[in-house]
Design a protein around this motif. Sequence first.
Motif, mmCIF file in Angstrom:
data_model
loop_
_atom_site.group_PDB
_atom_site.id
_atom_site.type_symbol
_atom_site.label_atom_id
_atom_site.label_comp_id
_atom_site.label_asym_id
_atom_site.label_seq_id
_atom_site.Cartn_x
_atom_site.Cartn_y
_atom_site.Cartn_z
ATOM 1 N N LYS A 1 9.582 16.671 -25.640
ATOM 2 C CA LYS A 1 8.378 15.870 -25.412
ATOM 3 C C LYS A 1 8.324 15.388 -23.962
ATOM 4 O O LYS A 1 9.345 15.002 -23.393
ATOM 5 C CB LYS A 1 8.354 14.658 -26.348
ATOM 6 C CG LYS A 1 8.285 15.019 -27.829
ATOM 7 C CD LYS A 1 8.262 13.787 -28.689
ATOM 8 C CE LYS A 1 8.209 14.133 -30.173
ATOM 9 N NZ LYS A 1 8.196 12.915 -31.031
ATOM 10 N N ASN B 1 5.683 12.950 -21.349
ATOM 11 C CA ASN B 1 4.524 12.077 -21.199
ATOM 12 C C ASN B 1 4.025 12.125 -19.749
ATOM 13 O O ASN B 1 4.831 12.109 -18.805
ATOM 14 C CB ASN B 1 4.882 10.641 -21.571
ATOM 15 C CG ASN B 1 5.214 10.498 -23.044
ATOM 16 O OD1 ASN B 1 4.333 10.393 -23.890
ATOM 17 N ND2 ASN B 1 6.507 10.504 -23.366
ATOM 18 N N GLU C 1 -3.762 9.194 -20.386
ATOM 19 C CA GLU C 1 -2.354 9.326 -20.747
ATOM 20 C C GLU C 1 -2.252 10.400 -21.815
ATOM 21 O O GLU C 1 -3.133 10.519 -22.675
ATOM 22 C CB GLU C 1 -1.784 8.004 -21.277
ATOM 23 C CG GLU C 1 -1.698 6.899 -20.237
ATOM 24 C CD GLU C 1 -1.107 5.625 -20.815
ATOM 25 O OE1 GLU C 1 -1.002 5.542 -22.067
ATOM 26 O OE2 GLU C 1 -0.752 4.726 -20.033
ATOM 27 N N MET D 1 0.670 13.113 -24.195
ATOM 28 C CA MET D 1 2.000 13.568 -24.550
ATOM 29 C C MET D 1 1.917 15.045 -24.917
ATOM 30 O O MET D 1 1.029 15.469 -25.665
ATOM 31 C CB MET D 1 2.582 12.776 -25.720
ATOM 32 C CG MET D 1 4.001 13.219 -26.097
ATOM 33 S SD MET D 1 4.736 12.213 -27.419
ATOM 34 C CE MET D 1 3.726 12.689 -28.819
#
Length: 309
Positions: free
Chosen positions: A243, A245, A262, A264
């Motif tokens: 993952k 971000n 924003e 992910m």
Amino acid sequence: MSSLLVRRSIFRPLKSRTLTSSPRNSYSTSSDPSSAQSSASPSHSHSRRRLLTLTLTAFASLTAYAVGSIYPPPPLSLLFPSPAPAPPDPTSPESLEYTASLEKELLSLPLLQSLRAAPDAKEWYEARPYQNFPEERRVNNLTAGALRGPGKLAVPPVVWVRRNESESFVFIHVGRGLCGHDGIVHGGMLATLLDETMARTAINNLPERIGVTATLNLNYRAPTKADQFIVIKTKLGEVKGRKANVSARVEDLNGTLLVEAEAMFVQPKYAKLLNTATMRQVMGEPPRDDHEPVHLADGQDMKALRREK
């Protein structure tokens, strides 16, 4: 004697009444021309002032209309945008000339020039996404194919990237054919551009260099006008396993904040089965450094290696 007193007492009030009433009679029955002219003069001057006021008001209104038509205030240009022609044929001579002028303008943007001349410029590299993307794949790609051309995404973006892939500046021209409200770039188009530019930062920091969007949150701060260059600034956040971000900002060339985002990105479990070479062609690879040292195996031909390059 007594009769004289009576006559005086009788005629004195009559005389006084005549004197007091004479001004009223003279006012109402006067035929003096100068008096009539003085009474008409205020009415004439009032009419002149009224006519002058109307004339000045009409002149000011016409002037404001003309100036507003040439230089419309931002709120009016948003509410009442001027109509624009449809995107032209991308193969026409006019379109080719327009695209060439945009390409020249893109490469000479002041912000891009300042980044190239910055003291830490060697810590960054410049790339052009989709520039080496095969045509057979480009035709079925959204931003590189369907939305390519004058009036839309006329030229490939320029990406100024830190070599450790932690942040980037992406310069994009958005045309009039990408609007929702006339003259204003569609919010979904901005979401698409943000998704792709943020994905580039995330993917280059994932183990297998492959990732898909898991979450994408946007805050629209100001309308994004069409027919201008915008800058998308991306910054890597936390990377944990599969993952990554990323945060981003969309700004115009004056630094006005247009959108904040924003996201992910997650590397799928089947990432090792995917073709990462195609992904690198899409995103734009860093230029090769010809001065980079080459480690040769025993008996390896240097001339053959150069031919491969």
